[in-house]
Design an enzyme around this catalytic site. Structure first.
Site, short mmCIF file in Angstrom:
data_model
loop_
_atom_site.label_atom_id
_atom_site.label_comp_id
_atom_site.label_asym_id
_atom_site.label_seq_id
_atom_site.Cartn_x
_atom_site.Cartn_y
_atom_site.Cartn_z
N ARG A 105 1.68 -10.12 -10.13
CA ARG A 105 0.48 -9.33 -9.86
C ARG A 105 0.07 -9.55 -8.41
NH1 ARG A 105 -4.28 -12.73 -13.15
NH2 ARG A 105 -3.85 -14.70 -12.12
N ASN A 143 -9.75 -8.51 -8.07
CA ASN A 143 -9.78 -9.77 -8.82
C ASN A 143 -9.26 -10.88 -7.94
OD1 ASN A 143 -10.23 -11.06 -11.52
ND2 ASN A 143 -8.12 -11.69 -11.23
N GLU A 144 -10.05 -11.90 -7.77
CA GLU A 144 -9.64 -13.09 -7.01
C GLU A 144 -8.84 -12.70 -5.75
OE1 GLU A 144 -7.75 -15.94 -9.60
OE2 GLU A 144 -9.68 -16.73 -10.20
N GLU A 300 -15.40 -16.77 -14.45
CA GLU A 300 -14.26 -17.22 -15.27
C GLU A 300 -14.27 -18.73 -15.35
OE1 GLU A 300 -10.32 -16.15 -14.05
OE2 GLU A 300 -10.86 -14.07 -13.69
N TRP A 308 -1.46 -23.07 -15.93
CA TRP A 308 -0.83 -23.00 -14.62
C TRP A 308 -0.77 -24.32 -13.87
CZ3 TRP A 308 -5.11 -24.26 -11.84
CH2 TRP A 308 -6.35 -23.79 -12.28
N LYS A 349 0.07 -16.53 -22.20
CA LYS A 349 -0.10 -16.67 -23.65
C LYS A 349 -0.48 -18.09 -24.07
CE LYS A 349 4.94 -16.76 -24.13
NZ LYS A 349 5.17 -16.39 -22.71
N PHE A 350 -0.20 -19.08 -23.21
CA PHE A 350 -0.61 -20.44 -23.54
C PHE A 350 -1.89 -20.86 -22.82
CE2 PHE A 350 3.98 -20.60 -24.59
CZ PHE A 350 3.81 -20.70 -25.96
N HIS A 351 -2.52 -19.91 -22.18
CA HIS A 351 -3.85 -20.16 -21.60
C HIS A 351 -4.87 -20.00 -22.71
CE1 HIS A 351 -7.41 -19.74 -19.12
NE2 HIS A 351 -6.71 -19.98 -18.03
C1 GAL Z 1 -7.62 -16.47 -12.72
C2 GAL Z 1 -7.45 -14.98 -12.89
C3 GAL Z 1 -7.35 -14.58 -14.34
C4 GAL Z 1 -6.45 -15.51 -15.08
C5 GAL Z 1 -6.97 -16.90 -14.94
C6 GAL Z 1 -6.19 -17.93 -15.69
O1 GAL Z 1 -7.03 -16.88 -11.55
O2 GAL Z 1 -8.48 -14.28 -12.28
O3 GAL Z 1 -6.87 -13.26 -14.41
O4 GAL Z 1 -5.17 -15.42 -14.56
O5 GAL Z 1 -6.95 -17.28 -13.60
O6 GAL Z 1 -6.70 -19.23 -15.46
#
Ligand code: GAL
Length: 683
Positions: A105, A143-144, A300, A308, A349-351
């Site tokens: 992305r 986004n970010e 968020e 990650w 999917k594991f978030h």
């Molecule tokens: C942010 C992002 C989200 C998602 C999230 C996961 O960086 O804006 O879309 O990826 O992290 O932690």
């Protein structure tokens, strides 16, 4: 509406049969806002100019019907495959000229007119379609910004950079002077000869690198502003924001702040870092301060683990609740998550999500629902504000310049140095703003400057005037060294602060990796590392000296009375306990008191006040119960919200829904359980 509570909603990942259940469960979790459609571009514009909003209409209508407000995304963060196929020129390139391909992305060059044109075209459609829609409460642009593509070095960016430089310098000779191009035969005859600072045989020109960081930030902002202009025209009055990242080098939060109707932040505390809440505290204070104390949004966070980091720790019971309340305690009026429903496929999917793979019968969903209920029970927190006597300065251009190569030491890390100075204030329970050097400082009793390597002459004059008028100022090493073009201020280090600090630094003496030196005298006896310097006193007194190493006998910490105030100077990095001593002393001199005296270790206390009264937040970041005495008897508002013992635990999940019928206890001391939270109001 009260505190906004909810998360990213990505309905395109699910068949529409699931959407009705989403609404039902959102209500059960007390969700009142979602940010929808962040990655929906490929679904709403599956082919160039062929719009398919029907499915999204149903999503918006459903949310409106459920009384859930939408912070509507402009959907431009991840361009659809057809766009990069038709226009490969939108793909970003790194400093080595390597292209970043689609498949993840944010694969767009921020300077690309093709990307911007298509993004703006989409925003026109969205804004026109949903203008006046009952669910539309806010706009979430992109986004970010700069998360994955921090800077692009392609030819399109190079052209845009040259345009930016022409506007900044007017003529090439001004650029040559600013960039010190007499050095290494770099003098330019024309703007057309200038390139981005791509990978070169050795250090690229530092001023060129610094300007490229400025330009990169502005290129990202130009994308944001192009979309915002459409939104302001088509949906006037609907607030516009975007989610910033914490301590995010490519994006200067202070420069973006005037363009954001509310500051918004994504913050992912790391459960495996025991004191990550202090880093959170710093960033939260910065978000609040960026718009002069106006409430900000936690847009968020993770309900549990992320996906990650190399190892992704879940949030232990109570941690998510505690850290969410921490945001509110530090001025947030919104607590949202990534994301509502946990994905079955794709990279995340594991978030964790508010609604995990395991459904509602899960710890995470229960904790989410409990928090939703608690926040809903205290709607009057919204709009309340806090005040601080201490300002800690932070500055993106100085950060950028500090961390460029070819320095006395490349081990100086802006964020780390900032936290070294913030931590003792946080641990002492002192309210603190984090502001840029340009901010009016006269209202603060104490100003702390962790590091301002780059300091303009005018900002130095303002700091000097602040102290002269009676302020207390603490400045740490390697500050006031260069101007805005990374040129050393002539006249001995730190030239623009010498008179104020009453000293001169003759030589920098960075310490080798793993090496520390002793500093001495009374309460300041201990160790220091990272940096030292040869200080010559010119009116200041030494409070502590180096007692071993190459600089033994020379000052390490000084104090200088200047006008009505005092300027303290620290020429090294003190170990944490000494930093606490120093900040305590500086605070005492400034007459700065903690929010609540005598707090047990690990407990954070903050105040938010409004016309309807104030809130005292107590947060136990420790894992043992602690008792806190209150200055006066207060009402335990969270206990009331949980129908019972909300203050000390995380186990009120199944309590009565809302405050109704609950007894509002008036207490003069309170026990906070492990990771416990209390919200208190006047009795
Ligand atoms: C942010 C992002 C989200 C998602 C999230 C996961 O960086 O804006 O879309 O990826 O992290 O932690």
């Amino acid at each position: 509406m009260g505190i906004r509570f909810g998360g990213d909603y990505n309905p395109e990942q699910w068949p529409k049969e699931v959407w009705a259940e989403d609404l039902k469960l959102m209500k059960a979790a007390h969700v009142n806002m979602v940010t929808a459609g962040i990655f929906s571009w490929a679904r709403v514009e599956p082919r160039p100019g062929a719009w398919d909003f029907g499915w999204f209409d149903r999503v918006m209508d459903g949310l409106a019907g459920a009384g859930i407000a939408v912070c509507l995304a402009t959907m431009t963060a991840s361009p659809p495959p057809w766009l990069s196929r038709a226009h490969p020129g939108i793909l970003p390139e790194d400093a080595d000229g390597r292209r970043r391909w689609p498949g993840g992305r944010q694969h767009y060059c921020p300077s690309s007119p093709v990307y911007r044109t298509h993004a703006v075209r989409l925003v026109e459609q969205l804004a026109a379609r949903y203008a006046g829609h009952p669910a539309l409460a806010m706009w979430h642009v992109g986004n970010e910004y700069g998360c994955h593509t921090r800077q692009c070095y392609c030819e399109v960016s190079a052209d845009d950079f040259r345009r930016w430089l022409r506007a900044r310098y007017g003529g090439i000779e001004a650029l040559n002077a600013a960039w010190s191009t007499a050095f290494w035969s770099q003098a330019y005859g024309d703007f057309d000869e200038v390139l981005p600072p791509r990978t070169a045989p050795t250090f690229p020109n530092p001023a060129q690198q610094l300007d490229y960081l400025r330009f990169g930030d502005e290129a990202l902002r130009a994308c944001y502003l192009a979309e915002k202009a459409v939104l302001e025209r088509v949906t006037p009055g609907v607030p516009v924001t975007t989610n910033l990242m914490p301590q995010h080098k490519p994006v200067d939060a202070f420069a973006w702040a005037p363009h954001m109707d509310a500051m918004a932040l994504d913050f992912y505390q790391d459960p495996y870092v025991p004191d990550d809440h202090i880093r959170a505290g710093y960033v939260f204070d910065l978000m609040r301060s960026a718009r002069d104390g106006k409430p900000w949004m936690l847009l968020e966070q993770a309900p549990g683990a992320v996906n990650w980091r190399p190892r992704n720790g879940p949030k232990p019971p109570g941690a998510m609740r505690l850290w969410s309340w921490q945001a509110v305690a530090q001025g947030a009026d919104a607590v949202l998550y990534f994301q509502w429903r946990q994905s079955l496929g794709g990279a995340e999917k594991f978030h964790s999500a508010m609604l995990p793979h395991g459904g509602t019968d899960t710890r995470i969903f229960r904790e989410v629902a409990q928090l939703g209920r608690e926040l809903a029970a205290l709607p009057d927190i919204e709009g309340t504000r806090s005040r601080a006597d201490v300002a800690l300065l932070a500055d993106w251009p100085s950060w950028w310049a500090l961390e460029l190569d070819s320095k006395p030491s490349t081990a100086l890390d802006h964020s780390r140095i900032a936290l070294d100075h913030y931590r003792p204030l946080f641990e002492a329970g002192v309210a603190c703003d984090v502001v840029p050097p340009r901010r009016e400082l006269s209202g603060y009793r104490l100003v702390v400057v962790p590091n301002l390597y780059l300091l303009t002459a005018s900002d130095a004059r303002r700091l000097t005037a602040y102290v002269h008028a009676g302020g207390q100022l603490l400045v740490s090493f390697f500050s006031g060294i260069v101007d805005e073009y990374d040129r050393v201020h002539p006249g001995g280090y730190p030239a623009p602060l010498r008179e104020l600090l009453g000293l001169r630094v003759e030589e920098f003496w960075p310490l080798d990796a793993g090496r520390s030196v002793a500093v001495g005298r009374g309460t300041y006896a201990g160790r220091a590392d990272l940096w030292s310097e040869a200080i010559e006193l010119e009116g200041a007194e030494a409070l502590a000296h180096f007692t071993d190493g190459d600089l033994a006998g020379r000052p390490a910490l000084t104090r200088h009375t200047y006008g009505q105030g005092t300027a303290w100077y620290l020429g090294t990095r003190l170990e944490a306990t000494l930093m606490r001593t120093l900040l305590d002393d500086v605070r005492a001199a400034a007459g700065v008191a903690p929010v609540l005296p005598g707090l047990p270790t690990g407990v954070q206390a903050t105040l938010r006040e409004g016309t309807g009264g104030g809130y005292l937040f107590l947060l136990n970041h420790g894992t043992r119960p602690v008792e806190v005495g209150l200055p006066t008897p207060m009402r335990d508002a969270l206990a009331a919200a949980n129908g019972a013992d909300g203050a000390d635990g995380t186990d009120g999940t199944d309590g009565a829904d809302g405050a109704d019928g609950a007894e509002e206890a008036v207490v003069d001391r309170i026990t906070l359980g492990a990771r416990g939270v209390a919200v208190l109001t006047e009795a």
